[in-house]
Design a protein around this motif. Structure first.
Motif, PDB file in Angstrom:
ATOM      1  N   LYS A 174       6.490   8.601   1.864  1.00 32.85           N
ATOM      2  CA  LYS A 174       5.963   9.358   3.006  1.00 32.85           C
ATOM      3  C   LYS A 174       5.006   8.482   3.816  1.00 32.85           C
ATOM      4  O   LYS A 174       4.973   8.550   5.054  1.00 32.85           O
ATOM      5  CB  LYS A 174       5.233  10.607   2.507  1.00 32.85           C
ATOM      6  N   LEU A 175       4.238   7.637   3.124  1.00 29.51           N
ATOM      7  CA  LEU A 175       3.366   6.702   3.823  1.00 29.51           C
ATOM      8  C   LEU A 175       4.193   5.771   4.703  1.00 29.51           C
ATOM      9  O   LEU A 175       3.846   5.509   5.864  1.00 29.51           O
ATOM     10  CB  LEU A 175       2.552   5.886   2.816  1.00 29.51           C
ATOM     11  N   THR A 198       7.357  -4.718   0.979  1.00 24.25           N
ATOM     12  CA  THR A 198       6.051  -4.181   0.595  1.00 24.25           C
ATOM     13  C   THR A 198       5.867  -4.227  -0.923  1.00 24.25           C
ATOM     14  O   THR A 198       6.771  -3.879  -1.682  1.00 24.25           O
ATOM     15  CB  THR A 198       5.898  -2.727   1.096  1.00 24.25           C
ATOM     16  N   TRP A 199       4.672  -4.648  -1.345  1.00 22.82           N
ATOM     17  CA  TRP A 199       4.328  -4.737  -2.766  1.00 22.82           C
ATOM     18  C   TRP A 199       3.200  -3.765  -3.089  1.00 22.82           C
ATOM     19  O   TRP A 199       2.374  -3.428  -2.232  1.00 22.82           O
ATOM     20  CB  TRP A 199       3.879  -6.160  -3.114  1.00 22.82           C
ATOM     21  N   GLU A 214      11.191   4.725  -5.663  1.00 23.80           N
ATOM     22  CA  GLU A 214      11.275   6.099  -5.158  1.00 23.80           C
ATOM     23  C   GLU A 214      10.518   7.011  -6.116  1.00 23.80           C
ATOM     24  O   GLU A 214      10.684   6.938  -7.324  1.00 23.80           O
ATOM     25  CB  GLU A 214      12.742   6.535  -5.065  1.00 23.80           C
ATOM     26  N   GLY A 215       9.645   7.851  -5.591  1.00 26.06           N
ATOM     27  CA  GLY A 215       8.853   8.749  -6.432  1.00 26.06           C
ATOM     28  C   GLY A 215       7.445   8.250  -6.685  1.00 26.06           C
ATOM     29  O   GLY A 215       6.617   8.991  -7.242  1.00 26.06           O
ATOM     30  N   ASP A 216       7.130   6.999  -6.308  1.00 24.14           N
ATOM     31  CA  ASP A 216       5.757   6.483  -6.466  1.00 24.14           C
ATOM     32  C   ASP A 216       4.781   7.343  -5.669  1.00 24.14           C
ATOM     33  O   ASP A 216       5.038   7.685  -4.507  1.00 24.14           O
ATOM     34  CB  ASP A 216       5.668   5.031  -5.970  1.00 24.14           C
ATOM     35  N   VAL A 217       3.645   7.672  -6.325  1.00 22.42           N
ATOM     36  CA  VAL A 217       2.614   8.508  -5.698  1.00 22.42           C
ATOM     37  C   VAL A 217       1.274   7.808  -5.827  1.00 22.42           C
ATOM     38  O   VAL A 217       0.989   7.168  -6.839  1.00 22.42           O
ATOM     39  CB  VAL A 217       2.547   9.900  -6.366  1.00 22.42           C
ATOM     40  N   PHE A 218       0.452   7.895  -4.777  1.00 23.00           N
ATOM     41  CA  PHE A 218      -0.909   7.392  -4.871  1.00 23.00           C
ATOM     42  C   PHE A 218      -1.836   8.322  -4.108  1.00 23.00           C
ATOM     43  O   PHE A 218      -1.409   9.347  -3.546  1.00 23.00           O
ATOM     44  CB  PHE A 218      -0.987   5.940  -4.378  1.00 23.00           C
ATOM     45  N   TYR A 219      -3.138   7.996  -4.092  1.00 22.04           N
ATOM     46  CA  TYR A 219      -4.146   8.839  -3.443  1.00 22.04           C
ATOM     47  C   TYR A 219      -4.780   8.023  -2.321  1.00 22.04           C
ATOM     48  O   TYR A 219      -5.714   7.251  -2.552  1.00 22.04           O
ATOM     49  CB  TYR A 219      -5.192   9.296  -4.463  1.00 22.04           C
ATOM     50  N   ILE A 248      -1.432  -2.230   3.545  1.00 19.45           N
ATOM     51  CA  ILE A 248      -1.279  -0.967   4.274  1.00 19.45           C
ATOM     52  C   ILE A 248      -2.409   0.022   3.958  1.00 19.45           C
ATOM     53  O   ILE A 248      -3.151   0.447   4.844  1.00 19.45           O
ATOM     54  CB  ILE A 248       0.092  -0.317   3.976  1.00 19.45           C
ATOM     55  N   ARG A 249      -2.584   0.399   2.675  1.00 16.28           N
ATOM     56  CA  ARG A 249      -3.588   1.414   2.347  1.00 16.28           C
ATOM     57  C   ARG A 249      -4.079   1.271   0.914  1.00 16.28           C
ATOM     58  O   ARG A 249      -3.275   1.074  -0.006  1.00 16.28           O
ATOM     59  CB  ARG A 249      -2.984   2.817   2.528  1.00 16.28           C
ATOM     60  N   GLN A 250      -5.401   1.390   0.743  1.00 16.32           N
ATOM     61  CA  GLN A 250      -6.028   1.364  -0.582  1.00 16.32           C
ATOM     62  C   GLN A 250      -5.966   2.754  -1.204  1.00 16.32           C
ATOM     63  O   GLN A 250      -5.861   3.766  -0.517  1.00 16.32           O
ATOM     64  CB  GLN A 250      -7.486   0.908  -0.445  1.00 16.32           C
TER      65      GLN A 250
END
Length: 436
Positions: free
Chosen positions: A385-386, A400-401, A367-372, A415-417
């Protein structure tokens, strides 16, 4: 009775020919008759005897009696003894349940160790009736009302069509000796109460009651088989198997007038017992779940998802060192340098190898992980949110890893790079990472 017994075995269990058979023999009337009958037929047999040490010297007397009988008749025998009371206390079981678990566990061990094929027990028609009544008093479905199966995996019960009276008459006619279990005379146990008090009344009301009961059970068995066939047909319409998970379409399920019965048929083998909680899931909030010992049932919008409980710790991390070309756990990844990029997909990413810091880390999301996210022009986004945008179920989220470089998320795997590691015109070295 010998010819009737032989015809029954040939008819119902033709596969026993030329097989090696264990007979479970307690020393009582039923098992000694089974042993006497099998001794006269052309089968390779040996005896298994369990001493549960529940009746003091009497238990050891049973063991000695059977050992002497087998020695005199040149029948191989294997015996064992258990501290049944200690086992029952340790595992919080009744004495009867503890004895059953010890007995069948040992039976299967002997099958494997001695390379035998099947175990024959001496359950008969009256045992079946008593089991039916016990199940009825406790509340049961069709499965409980069909009684003792004549075959259950490697356990076969060839005396089920025969009554206790037939068995007793055969023993007297053939001067068969047996040991009387003193506990059978006591009404301390429910089965004995039914045997001594209730069944005689039923047979008094209808002298042919046992025969009528056997006919009823055959009808119930036919009904059970019909239910199972219908269950398979409906399952194919409602359920979709996705890897280790099974997804049940609630929109289709709720169209059925008796969907609870179908759910019971589909889920009973997975160890669930809180059936009211499971039925409440259907109209409950998304995200609610019910557990068995090894499985979980999750409500996810208009789907019920059945999945095995994960054996992987949430905090577990796996490192990928420089030069590694494959990862086999917890996911299968392939890493290789390439000269150009191809059409992208969720199963593979292309990153600037010079921006990657080894060792890479595979970990679960927090929880709290952020990416771009790739394609969002440098805007950040929470991984949670993703997941919401992708409409992932709780189970999918847990599976999910994240692939990370120096604590920065490179890829929400499958899922997303991340934008920060994408290929640019200035990139000199391209690393392809592919989910197998």
């Amino acid at each position: 009775m010998v010819s009737k017994f032989q015809n029954h075995i040939i008819s119902r269990f033709p596969f026993l020919a030329e097989k090696k058979l264990f007979l479970a023999v307690s020393g009582g009337l039923d098992s000694m008759v089974l042993l006497h009958l099998m001794k006269q037929l052309p089968y390779e047999i040996a005896v298994l005897h369990c001493n549960f040490q529940l009746r003091g010297l009497e238990s050891f007397g049973d063991q000695e009696f059977i050992q002497n009988y087998c020695d005199q008749n040149n029948i191989p025998i294997i015996t064992t003894h258990f501290d049944t009371k200690a086992f029952a206390e340790d595992y919080k079981l009744s004495t009867q349940v503890a004895a059953r678990e010890l007995r069948y566990s040992w039976f299967y061990e002997q099958l494997e160790e001695q390379h035998f094929d099947y175990i024959l027990t001496a359950h008969h028609a009256d045992d079946n009736l008593e089991t039916f009544i016990i199940n009825l008093t406790r509340g049961t479905g069709l499965e409980g009302l069909t009684g003792i199966p004549e075959q259950n995996d490697k356990v076969i019960r060839p005396l089920l069509p025969f009554s206790r009276e037939e068995i007793s008459n055969y023993a007297q006619e053939n001067a068969i000796e047996w040991r009387e279990d003193s506990s059978n005379a006591s009404n301390k146990y429910l089965r004995n109460k039914i045997r001594h008090d209730l069944v005689p009344i039923l047979k008094e009301i209808n002298p042919n009651f046992l025969h009528a009961f056997q006919k009823t059970q055959s009808y119930l068995q036919e009904s059970k088989e019909m239910v199972e066939d219908a269950s398979i047909m409906i399952y194919q319409r409602v359920a979709k198997e996705m890897g280790e998970d099974i997804h049940f379409d609630l929109l289709q399920l709720k169209k059925l007038p008796n969907y609870k019965s179908y759910l019971y048929e589909w889920l009973k083998e997975f160890g669930f017992s809180a059936w009211n909680d499971i039925y409440d899931l259907i109209n409950g909030q998304s995200g609610k779940q019910v557990f068995s010992e090894e499985f979980r049932l999750l409500k996810n919008r208009e789907t019920l998802i059945l999945s095995p409980l994960s054996e992987i710790e949430e905090e577990q991390e796996v490192q990928i060192n420089e030069g590694d070309t494959e990862v086999n756990f917890p996911l299968k990844l392939k890493l290789c340098n390439v000269g150009h990029i191809s059409l992208g997909s969720n199963k593979a990413i292309f990153v600037d190898a010079e921006k990657i810091q080894f060792p890479l880390t595979l970990r679960k999301w927090n929880e709290g992980d952020v990416f771009y996210p790739f394609g969002m022009n440098g805007k950040s986004k929470k991984v949670s949110k993703l997941f919401k945008d992708e409409k992932l179920s709780l189970i999918e989220k847990e599976k999910t890893w994240l692939l990370c470089s120096d604590n920065l998320i490179v890829w929400v795997v499958g899922i997303r790079q991340d934008e920060r590691f994408k290929i640019k015109n200035t990139t000199n070295k391209i690393l392809k990472i592919e989910l197998q």
